[in-house]
Design a protein around this motif. Structure first.
Motif, PDB file in Angstrom:
ATOM      1  N   GLU A  54       0.858  -1.183   0.000  1.00  0.00           N
ATOM      2  CA  GLU A  54       0.000   0.000   0.000  1.00  0.00           C
ATOM      3  C   GLU A  54       0.892   1.231   0.000  1.00  0.00           C
ATOM      4  O   GLU A  54       1.892   1.275   0.710  1.00  0.00           O
ATOM      5  CB  GLU A  54      -0.886   0.045   1.250  1.00  0.00           C
ATOM      6  CG  GLU A  54      -1.867  -1.081   1.346  1.00  0.00           C
ATOM      7  CD  GLU A  54      -2.691  -1.042   2.628  1.00  0.00           C
ATOM      8  OE1 GLU A  54      -2.612  -0.047   3.389  1.00  0.00           O
ATOM      9  OE2 GLU A  54      -3.395  -2.032   2.884  1.00  0.00           O
ATOM     10  N   GLU A  55       0.478   2.218  -0.785  1.00  0.00           N
ATOM     11  CA  GLU A  55       1.205   3.479  -0.834  1.00  0.00           C
ATOM     12  C   GLU A  55       0.289   4.575  -1.351  1.00  0.00           C
ATOM     13  O   GLU A  55      -0.709   4.298  -2.011  1.00  0.00           O
ATOM     14  CB  GLU A  55       2.441   3.376  -1.722  1.00  0.00           C
ATOM     15  CG  GLU A  55       2.131   3.165  -3.194  1.00  0.00           C
ATOM     16  CD  GLU A  55       3.367   3.083  -4.062  1.00  0.00           C
ATOM     17  OE1 GLU A  55       4.387   3.698  -3.717  1.00  0.00           O
ATOM     18  OE2 GLU A  55       3.304   2.410  -5.098  1.00  0.00           O
ATOM     19  N   TYR A  56       0.634   5.801  -1.032  1.00  0.00           N
ATOM     20  CA  TYR A  56      -0.057   6.951  -1.601  1.00  0.00           C
ATOM     21  C   TYR A  56       0.697   7.395  -2.847  1.00  0.00           C
ATOM     22  O   TYR A  56       1.917   7.560  -2.822  1.00  0.00           O
ATOM     23  CB  TYR A  56      -0.105   8.118  -0.611  1.00  0.00           C
ATOM     24  CG  TYR A  56      -1.215   7.980   0.406  1.00  0.00           C
ATOM     25  CD1 TYR A  56      -2.533   8.253   0.059  1.00  0.00           C
ATOM     26  CD2 TYR A  56      -0.930   7.584   1.698  1.00  0.00           C
ATOM     27  CE1 TYR A  56      -3.551   8.131   0.991  1.00  0.00           C
ATOM     28  CE2 TYR A  56      -1.947   7.454   2.638  1.00  0.00           C
ATOM     29  CZ  TYR A  56      -3.258   7.733   2.277  1.00  0.00           C
ATOM     30  OH  TYR A  56      -4.261   7.603   3.191  1.00  0.00           O
ATOM     31  N   ILE A  57      -0.032   7.577  -3.933  1.00  0.00           N
ATOM     32  CA  ILE A  57       0.528   8.133  -5.163  1.00  0.00           C
ATOM     33  C   ILE A  57      -0.356   9.307  -5.547  1.00  0.00           C
ATOM     34  O   ILE A  57      -1.555   9.125  -5.783  1.00  0.00           O
ATOM     35  CB  ILE A  57       0.588   7.093  -6.291  1.00  0.00           C
ATOM     36  CG1 ILE A  57       1.520   5.951  -5.907  1.00  0.00           C
ATOM     37  CG2 ILE A  57       1.031   7.751  -7.598  1.00  0.00           C
ATOM     38  CD1 ILE A  57       1.633   4.863  -6.947  1.00  0.00           C
ATOM     39  N   GLY A  58       0.225  10.493  -5.572  1.00  0.00           N
ATOM     40  CA  GLY A  58      -0.539  11.690  -5.898  1.00  0.00           C
ATOM     41  C   GLY A  58      -1.718  11.918  -4.969  1.00  0.00           C
ATOM     42  O   GLY A  58      -2.755  12.396  -5.401  1.00  0.00           O
ATOM     43  N   GLY A  59      -1.555  11.552  -3.702  1.00  0.00           N
ATOM     44  CA  GLY A  59      -2.601  11.742  -2.714  1.00  0.00           C
ATOM     45  C   GLY A  59      -3.676  10.664  -2.701  1.00  0.00           C
ATOM     46  O   GLY A  59      -4.597  10.714  -1.887  1.00  0.00           O
ATOM     47  N   THR A  60      -3.573   9.675  -3.592  1.00  0.00           N
ATOM     48  CA  THR A  60      -4.546   8.584  -3.659  1.00  0.00           C
ATOM     49  C   THR A  60      -3.939   7.316  -3.072  1.00  0.00           C
ATOM     50  O   THR A  60      -2.824   6.938  -3.437  1.00  0.00           O
ATOM     51  CB  THR A  60      -4.963   8.320  -5.127  1.00  0.00           C
ATOM     52  OG1 THR A  60      -5.522   9.519  -5.656  1.00  0.00           O
ATOM     53  CG2 THR A  60      -5.969   7.189  -5.222  1.00  0.00           C
ATOM     54  N   LEU A  61      -4.673   6.657  -2.189  1.00  0.00           N
ATOM     55  CA  LEU A  61      -4.207   5.400  -1.606  1.00  0.00           C
ATOM     56  C   LEU A  61      -4.314   4.293  -2.639  1.00  0.00           C
ATOM     57  O   LEU A  61      -5.383   4.045  -3.194  1.00  0.00           O
ATOM     58  CB  LEU A  61      -5.032   5.041  -0.368  1.00  0.00           C
ATOM     59  CG  LEU A  61      -4.687   3.709   0.299  1.00  0.00           C
ATOM     60  CD1 LEU A  61      -3.234   3.690   0.777  1.00  0.00           C
ATOM     61  CD2 LEU A  61      -5.643   3.435   1.447  1.00  0.00           C
TER      62      LEU A  61
END
Length: 107
Positions: A54-61
């Protein structure tokens, strides 16, 4: 579309692969947007091994389950989503390691 980034790292390709082999320990320390990492089927850098992250990319989980599809020891790591629909959007992610004397170029 291909997105690519390059960074020179002052370690050997062997150290980079060791970092990836120990991803369960290193994932949260690697980047502040990284939230979780778990081996799902198998462990380590071997084709067929499945892991979840799991990670945030551009503010999206983003929550992804992926499988190693190609591994060339100390040179190349490639993985792909296990869900066929996600593979249409993001067919694969790869890391190439090129030795540069005492350093490595990570692509």
């Amino acid at each position: 579309m291909i997105l690519e980034d390059r960074i020179q790292i002052d370690v050997s390709p062997e150290r980079i692969f060791d970092f990836f082999e120990q991803m369960e320990t290193n994932y949260l320390e690697w980047h502040p947007d990284h939230l979780a990492f778990r081996w799902r089927e198998g462990r380590g850098l071997n084709p067929g091994v499945v892991f979840y992250f799991e990670e945030y990319i551009g503010g999206t989980l983003m929550k992804k389950t992926v499988r190693f599809s190609r591994v060339e020891r100390y040179r190349y790591i490639e993985f792909e989503p296990t869900w066929w629909l996600m593979r249409l959007i993001m067919p694969r992610i790869s890391f190439e390691v090129q030795p540069r004397g005492e350093s490595s170029l990570l692509i």
